[in-house]
Motif scaffolding. Structure first.
Motif, PDB file in Angstrom:
ATOM      1  N   MET A 272       0.821  -1.221   0.000  1.00 48.21           N
ATOM      2  CA  MET A 272       0.000   0.000   0.000  1.00 48.21           C
ATOM      3  C   MET A 272       0.848   1.262   0.000  1.00 48.21           C
ATOM      4  O   MET A 272       0.305   2.366  -0.077  1.00 48.21           O
ATOM      5  CB  MET A 272      -0.913   0.039   1.229  1.00 48.21           C
ATOM      6  N   VAL A 273       2.160   1.151   0.103  1.00 47.72           N
ATOM      7  CA  VAL A 273       3.000   2.337   0.266  1.00 47.72           C
ATOM      8  C   VAL A 273       3.586   2.833  -1.057  1.00 47.72           C
ATOM      9  O   VAL A 273       4.373   3.776  -1.060  1.00 47.72           O
ATOM     10  CB  VAL A 273       4.135   2.056   1.273  1.00 47.72           C
ATOM     11  N   ALA A 274       3.240   2.217  -2.166  1.00 51.10           N
ATOM     12  CA  ALA A 274       3.746   2.645  -3.472  1.00 51.10           C
ATOM     13  C   ALA A 274       2.648   2.475  -4.513  1.00 51.10           C
ATOM     14  O   ALA A 274       1.735   1.655  -4.353  1.00 51.10           O
ATOM     15  CB  ALA A 274       4.991   1.854  -3.869  1.00 51.10           C
ATOM     16  N   CYS A 275       2.749   3.256  -5.582  1.00 47.89           N
ATOM     17  CA  CYS A 275       1.753   3.202  -6.651  1.00 47.89           C
ATOM     18  C   CYS A 275       1.979   1.985  -7.536  1.00 47.89           C
ATOM     19  O   CYS A 275       3.064   1.407  -7.583  1.00 47.89           O
ATOM     20  CB  CYS A 275       1.828   4.474  -7.499  1.00 47.89           C
TER      21      CYS A 275
ATOM     22  N   ASP B 265      -3.308   8.283  10.072  1.00 48.72           N
ATOM     23  CA  ASP B 265      -3.775   7.039  10.677  1.00 48.72           C
ATOM     24  C   ASP B 265      -2.911   5.899  10.165  1.00 48.72           C
ATOM     25  O   ASP B 265      -2.389   5.943   9.050  1.00 48.72           O
ATOM     26  CB  ASP B 265      -5.249   6.811  10.309  1.00 48.72           C
ATOM     27  N   ASP B 266      -2.782   4.855  10.989  1.00 52.90           N
ATOM     28  CA  ASP B 266      -2.035   3.684  10.566  1.00 52.90           C
ATOM     29  C   ASP B 266      -2.904   2.719   9.773  1.00 52.90           C
ATOM     30  O   ASP B 266      -2.419   1.701   9.293  1.00 52.90           O
ATOM     31  CB  ASP B 266      -1.427   2.961  11.773  1.00 52.90           C
ATOM     32  N   LEU B 267      -4.184   3.025   9.637  1.00 54.08           N
ATOM     33  CA  LEU B 267      -5.102   2.217   8.840  1.00 54.08           C
ATOM     34  C   LEU B 267      -5.548   3.003   7.616  1.00 54.08           C
ATOM     35  O   LEU B 267      -5.698   4.216   7.666  1.00 54.08           O
ATOM     36  CB  LEU B 267      -6.329   1.813   9.658  1.00 54.08           C
ATOM     37  N   ILE B 268      -5.758   2.281   6.517  1.00 58.88           N
ATOM     38  CA  ILE B 268      -6.302   2.871   5.296  1.00 58.88           C
ATOM     39  C   ILE B 268      -7.672   2.250   5.057  1.00 58.88           C
ATOM     40  O   ILE B 268      -7.803   1.026   4.987  1.00 58.88           O
ATOM     41  CB  ILE B 268      -5.384   2.617   4.089  1.00 58.88           C
TER      42      ILE B 268
ATOM     43  N   LYS C 119      -7.146  -1.638   5.568  1.00 57.66           N
ATOM     44  CA  LYS C 119      -5.809  -2.188   5.307  1.00 57.66           C
ATOM     45  C   LYS C 119      -4.793  -1.592   6.267  1.00 57.66           C
ATOM     46  O   LYS C 119      -4.971  -0.489   6.782  1.00 57.66           O
ATOM     47  CB  LYS C 119      -5.378  -1.886   3.866  1.00 57.66           C
ATOM     48  N   SER C 120      -3.715  -2.343   6.463  1.00 57.78           N
ATOM     49  CA  SER C 120      -2.602  -1.846   7.269  1.00 57.78           C
ATOM     50  C   SER C 120      -1.366  -2.649   6.904  1.00 57.78           C
ATOM     51  O   SER C 120      -1.445  -3.725   6.292  1.00 57.78           O
ATOM     52  CB  SER C 120      -2.896  -1.975   8.766  1.00 57.78           C
ATOM     53  N   SER C 121      -0.203  -2.132   7.269  1.00 56.78           N
ATOM     54  CA  SER C 121       1.059  -2.834   7.044  1.00 56.78           C
ATOM     55  C   SER C 121       1.979  -2.526   8.209  1.00 56.78           C
ATOM     56  O   SER C 121       1.886  -1.465   8.828  1.00 56.78           O
ATOM     57  CB  SER C 121       1.701  -2.410   5.716  1.00 56.78           C
ATOM     58  N   LEU C 122       2.864  -3.457   8.508  1.00 58.64           N
ATOM     59  CA  LEU C 122       3.815  -3.257   9.580  1.00 58.64           C
ATOM     60  C   LEU C 122       5.114  -3.963   9.251  1.00 58.64           C
ATOM     61  O   LEU C 122       5.136  -4.950   8.499  1.00 58.64           O
ATOM     62  CB  LEU C 122       3.263  -3.748  10.918  1.00 58.64           C
TER      63      LEU C 122
ATOM     64  N   TYR D 154     -11.502  -4.166  14.652  1.00 60.54           N
ATOM     65  CA  TYR D 154     -11.112  -5.541  14.317  1.00 60.54           C
ATOM     66  C   TYR D 154      -9.708  -5.587  13.727  1.00 60.54           C
ATOM     67  O   TYR D 154      -8.904  -6.448  14.099  1.00 60.54           O
ATOM     68  CB  TYR D 154     -12.136  -6.128  13.340  1.00 60.54           C
ATOM     69  N   LEU D 155      -9.380  -4.669  12.830  1.00 62.99           N
ATOM     70  CA  LEU D 155      -8.052  -4.719  12.226  1.00 62.99           C
ATOM     71  C   LEU D 155      -6.977  -4.338  13.246  1.00 62.99           C
ATOM     72  O   LEU D 155      -5.862  -4.872  13.194  1.00 62.99           O
ATOM     73  CB  LEU D 155      -7.974  -3.798  11.012  1.00 62.99           C
TER      74      LEU D 155
END
Length: 829
Positions: free
Chosen positions: A274-277, A431-434, A456-459, A635-636
C-alpha cells in the motif's frame, strides 16, 4: 516654525469632517515650537492625561499659557489619532510585504507547474500521435488492397509502415542480443526451486539474472513438449499466468508485409504493497518468424515518458519502462525450446526506501514473471499428459482458476483503484489504517448489501521469516480471528457475521479439506469449515457453520524476496463459480536485511526485515457505514496486535520448518523442541531449558527433563526469578515466571517497558555491553552476588545470577535468559 493644529473634538471623530466643522465656526490653533516640544514630552509620559493632569500641566509649563483647556484636550486626541494611523499603516505595509512574498512564491510554483504541464502535454501528444499512426495504418491497410487504380495516400502509408517496421526490427535485434547474445552479463541463479523438471522429453530450465545493467533483468531457457503456436498463445495471454498483471489491452494491431504482427499494448500491474503506486506500460509488441524457423515475440516501451496518461485512473499508476524483452521459440523434435527475457525499469526511485528492494531485485522480477510463465507452462504440460477426472474439485484447471481469483481479489483489495469505484474514507487523517469504500450491486451471501468497506494496514518486523510468520498465522487462526463484536451487534450481523465467527471462536471446530496444489507444490487450495460445536450439542438446526475458500503459499521458501500469503474468502456450502469472492488475508514479504551496531563490538548486525500487509473486506448496507467503519477499525487493530505478538514466537522459530523426528541427533539443540502447535510459552520454555543445558552443560537447578510435569510447569513453580529478553536492536522482555513478577514487581501488561539494562545495571554497574562479549564467547555468564531494582524502585538482593543465550529452532541466537537465585527484599527495619 509654528504649526497650525486643527481642533477636532469627539463629535468630529464620529463623522464630521474638518471642513464642515470650520464652516460651523470651528477654531484653528497655532502652536509654537516650544509648545509642541513641551506637549510631545508630556505625551511621551502619558498619552491620555486626565482633566486634573491637564490643569496641572498648564500651571507648571509657562510655554502652555494662552492655550485653553479644550485646545489642550483636542491636541492629545489628535496626537493619539496620528499615532494610531501610523501604526495601522505600518501593519498594513508589513502585511502587504508578506502577501507580496507569498504571491511571488505562488507565481514561481505556478510557473513550474505550467512547465511540467507543457512537458506532459507534449509527451502525451507524442504518444497519441503514435497511436494515431498505428490506427491509421490499420485503417488504410485494407484500402491498399482494394481493386482501385490508385491510392493517393499510398506513399505516406508506406513511409509510416517502414518506420513502424524499423522500430519493430530494432526491438527484435535488442531482444535477441540479450536472449542468445552477450548484451547483458548473465549470472545463473543457484536456487533449486527454479529448476523445473517437466514431464516428457524435456530439459531442466536454467534461470539467469543480470549482474549489472539498467533496471532489472532475468533470462531463462527450457525445452518443453509443446507446439510453438501453443506457447505463443500462452505467452501472449499474460493475465492468465501472472497474478501481478491487472490488465493487458491491445489498442492497435497491424500485419506487416513480412508476415509479422505489430501491436500497441497497454499493461497495468498491481502494486505489491500500500505504500507505493502501481505500474503501467505502453509497449509495442512484434511477433515474427526468423529465417531459421524460430518464432520471436519481442516487446519494448514505445515512449520514454515518465508521465502517466491524462485519464483519471492514471494518477494511481507510475509509468514503468520495458526494455527489449520477449520470448524466442525454437521448434525441436517433439516440442520446442523457449528462450525468455524480461528486462524492466520499475522507477524504484519513486517508491519509499523500505520497499525499494521489491523494485530493484532481479530475483523478484524472476519470480513474478519468468517463473510464473514457466510454472504455467509446466501445469499445461502435466495436464496434457495426465488423466481426466469426473470430480471438478480435482481438476487442476479448477483449482488454479479459484486460486487465481483469490489472489487477484486480494490484489484488488490492496490497491483499491478509483476506476473500480473505490474511494478513500480517511484521506486527510494521519492514521495507521487505510479505509476505502465502494458501491456495488448485491452479491453472494450478503445479497442485501450495496457497499464494500476495505480496511488495510502494514507493519515492519525484524528477525522474522515469512514462512514462519505465515505458518503461525495459519495455525493460530483463533488468536487473530476472535474479536469482541458485542459493541457492534448490528454491524457484525449485517457485515461480518457471514464470514467471521466473532466471540464464538472457542466453540468452533476448524476442519480443513485439502482440494489440492495449484500453481506449484508450495501452494495449496483448501476449504476451511468452522463447525459450531455448541449449537450442535443443543440440536440447533441453524448451526451457523462458516466456510472459507483459502490459499496459502510461500511456506517453504525463506530467501530474499520471498512472498508468503494466506488469502481466504467466505463461500456457501457449494463453491461458487461466478459469484464475487471478497478476498481478505495476509501477505508477508522478505525485504532483505536492516543493519544496526552490535552492543558489544563495532561490528554490524544484519537483521532480516519483513513487511506484513493486511487487508480485510466487509460488505454492508450503506446506511450502516458509521457502525461498520468503527467495527472494522477495531477488528483490524486487534489483528495487528495479534500479529505483533506472533512475531515474537516467529522470531524464535527462525527460518527452518519444524524439525523431523530424527533431527535431534544432528542438532542436540532440538532435544526439547516439540511440535509447532504448542503454545508460544511452552515452546519458549523448551528453548530456554535446552539452551541452558547446551551453554552450561547441565540442566537448570530444580528442573528435571524426565519429569511428568512439562518444563513450562516446572519453570512456573521454580523459586528462582526466571526472565527472557528478545535480543534485537532494543531487547524486550517476553517472559517471566511468577517469582520473576514478584521480584520485579510488575504485571504482564508492563513487561515490554522493562529494560535489560535496568535489570542488570543496579548490580555493580553491570550493563548489557559489559557482559555481552563473555556471553558471545562461551554462551553464558555467571554474575556474583549483587542487587537490582524492581519496577517500584525497591532494592532486590540476589545470591547469584546466570545469563545465557536462548537459541532458536535454527540455532541462531534470538534471546537472553536470566535466572536470579536466592533473591529477597532487604529488611529495612
Amino acid at each position: 516654525m509654528a504649526r497650525t493644529e486643527v481642533i477636532v473634538d469627539e463629535s468630529i471623530q464620529k463623522g464630521k469632517g474638518v471642513r464642515k466643522r470650520h464652516e460651523e465656526g470651528g477654531k484653528y490653533a497655532r502652536y509654537s515650537e516650544d509648545q509642541i516640544a513641551v506637549l510631545e514630552k508630556a505625551y511621551a509620559v502619558c498619552s491620555n492625561p486626565t482633566h486634573f493632569q491637564r490643569q496641572q500641566m498648564m500651571r507648571d509649563q509657562p510655554a502652555l499659557r494662552g492655550i485653553d483647556h479644550k485646545q489642550l484636550k483636542v491636541w492629545f486626541q489628535n496626537r493619539r489619532c496620528r499615532e494610531k494611523q501610523k501604526k495601522e499603516s505600518g501593519d498594513v505595509a508589513a502585511e502587504n510585504r508578506r502577501l507580496n512574498e507569498a504571491n511571488k512564491m505562488l507565481k514561481e510554483e505556478n510557473d513550474g507547474l505550467n512547465q511540467k504541464m507543457i512537458i506532459i502535454i507534449s509527451e502525451n501528444g507524442e504518444l497519441r500521435h503514435q497511436v494515431f499512426n498505428l490506427t491509421s495504418i490499420v485503417a488504410t491497410y485494407h484500402m491498399r488492397h482494394r481493386p482501385e487504380a490508385s491510392n493517393p495516400q499510398e506513399v505516406s502509408v508506406i513511409v509510416d509502415e517502414r518506420g513502424l517496421v524499423s522500430l519493430a526490427e530494432e526491438t527484435r535485434a535488442e531482444f535477441l542480443s540479450k536472449a542468445i547474445g552477450t548484451a547483458i552479463n548473465w549470472v545463473p541463479v543457484p536456487w533449486q526451486k527454479f529448476v523445473f523438471q517437466l514431464q516428457g522429453p524435456v530439459s531442466a530450465s536454467i534461470v539467469y539474472i543480470s549482474s549489472s545493467c539498467i533496471g532489472v533483468a532475468v533470462r531463462a531457457y527450457v525445452t518443453v513438449p509443446l507446439e510453438p503456436f501453443k506457447i505463443i498463445e500462452i505467452y501472449k495471454d499474460r493475465t492468465s499466468w501472472s497474478r501481478h498483471c491487472r490488465s493487458m489491452n491491445v489498442f492497435a494491431r497491424r500485419t506487416v508485409n513480412n508476415g509479422g504482427t505489430i501491436e500497441l499494448i497497454h499493461t497495468q500491474y498491481y502494486a505489491p504493497t500500500m505504500v507505493a503506486c502501481a505500474r503501467d506500460f505502453w509497449t509495442i509488441r512484434y511477433t515474427s518468424l526468423l529465417d531459421d524457423g524460430c518464432f520471436v515475440i519481442c516487446e519494448k516501451s514505445v515512449s520514454t515518458s515518465d508521465a502517466a496518461p491524462s485519464s483519471p485512473a492514471a494518477l494511481e499508476f507510475v509509468r514503468g519502462k520495458l526494455l527489449a524483452s520477449g520470448c524466442m521459440i525454437r521448434p525441436s523434435e517433439g516440442g520446442s525450446t523457449i528462450y525468455l527475457v524480461e528486462h524492466l525499469d520499475l522507477e524504484a526511485s519513486s517508491v519509499p526506501e523500505v520497499v525499494r528492494p521489491l523494485y530493484e531485485s532481479s530475483e523478484i522480477v524472476a519470480k513474478k514473471t519468468i517463473i510464473s510463465v514457466l510454472t504455467h507452462i509446466q501445469n499445461v504440460v502435466n495436464e496434457n499428459n495426465g488423466t481426466q477426472t469426473l470430480d471438478p474439485y480435482e481438476e487442476p484447471t479448477f483449482r488454479r482458476s479459484f486460486s487465481h481469483r483469490l489472489s487477484r481479489g486480494f490484489n484488488e483489495a490492496v490497491n483499491c483503484f478509483s476506476e473500480d469505484g473505490w474511494a478513500i474514507m480517511n484521506p486527510d487523517v494521519s492514521d495507521d489504517l487505510i479505509m476505502s469504500i465502494k458501491r456495488k450491486q448485491t452479491f453472494g451471501d450478503s445479497g442485501n448489501c450495496d457497499s464494500i468497506l476495505c480496511v488495510k494496514s502494514s507493519l515492519l518486523l525484524q528477525n522474522v521469516f515469512p514462512a514462519s510468520m505465515l505458518r503461525l498465522l495459519k495455525e493460530r487462526r483463533s488468536s487473530w480471528m476472535n474479536f469482541n463484536f458485542t459493541c457492534h451487534p448490528v454491524a457484525f450481523s449485517k457485515a461480518a457475521g457471514f464470514a467471521l465467527p466473532g466471540l464464538g471462536t472457542h466453540n468452533l471446530s476448524e476442519t480443513t479439506v485439502l482440494l489440492g496444489q495449484t500453481n506449484h507444490e508450495d501452494e495449496v487450495l483448501e476449504i476451511v469449515r468452522f463447525d459450531n460445536i455448541l449449537d450442535r450439542q443443543q440440536h440447533n438446526s441453524s448451526s451457523g457453520d462458516l466456510y472459507h475458500l483459502q490459499i496459502s503459499n510461500g511456506m517453504e521458501d525463506n530467501g530474499f524476496g520471498t512472498c508468503s500469503e494466506l488469502i481466504f474468502a467466505p463461500i456457501d456450502r457449494n463453491i461458487p463459480n461466478e459469484s464475487v469472492l471478497l478476498a481478505s488475508g495476509f501477505r508477508v514479504y522478505s525485504m532483505g536485511t536492516s543493519s544496526h551496531s552490535n552492543l558489544a563490538s563495532n561490528e554490524s548486525i544484519n537483521n532480516p526485515l519483513t513487511m506484513v500487509i493486511i487487508a480485510f473486506q466487509f460488505p454492508f448496507q450503506s446506511h450502516l457505514v458509521g457502525d461498520v467503519e468503527a467495527m472494522a477499525r477495531g477488528y483490524l487493530r486487534h489483528i495487528v496486535s495479534s500479529v505483533k505478538e506472533m512475531s515474537l514466537e516467529a522470531m524464535l522459530l527462525g527460518a527452518t520448518p519444524a524439525p523431523e523426528t530424527n533431527s535431534i541427533a544432528a542438532n542436540p539443540a532440538m532435544e526439547y523442541n516439540d511440535t509447532p502447535e504448542l503454545d508460544f510459552t511452552v515452546n519458549l520454555a523448551n528453548l530456554m531449558c535446552q539452551s541452558y543445558r547446551l551453554s552450561l552443560g547441565v540442566d537448570m537447578l530444580g528442573l528435571n527433563p524426565h519429569s511428568t510435569d512439562s518444563l513450562l510447569e516446572q519453570m512456573h513453580n521454580h523459586p528462582c526469578a526466571i526472565l527472557c529478553f528478545s535480543l534485537g536492536s532494543v531487547p524486550v522482555c517476553i517472559y517471566t515466571n511468577p517469582a520473576g513478577f514478584t521480584m520485579i514487581e510488575t504485571t504482564p501488561n508492563n513487561l515490554q517497558v522493562l529494560s535489560l539494562d535496568r535489570v542488570l545495571g543496579s548490580s555493580n554497574n553491570l550493563y548489557l555491553y559489559s557482559v555481552l562479549p563473555t556471553i558471545q564467547q562461551q554462551g553464558y555468564v555467571i554474575l556474583p552476588p549483587g542487587n537490582t531494582l524492581s519496577m517500584m524502585n525497591r532494592i532486590v538482593l540476589y545470591g547469584k545470577a546466570v545469563v545465557w543465550q536462548v537459541l532458536g529452532a535454527d540455532g541462531s541466537v534470538n534471546g537472553l535468559g536470566l535466572a536470579f537465585m536466592d533473591w529477597c527484599f532487604p529488611d529495612i527495619s
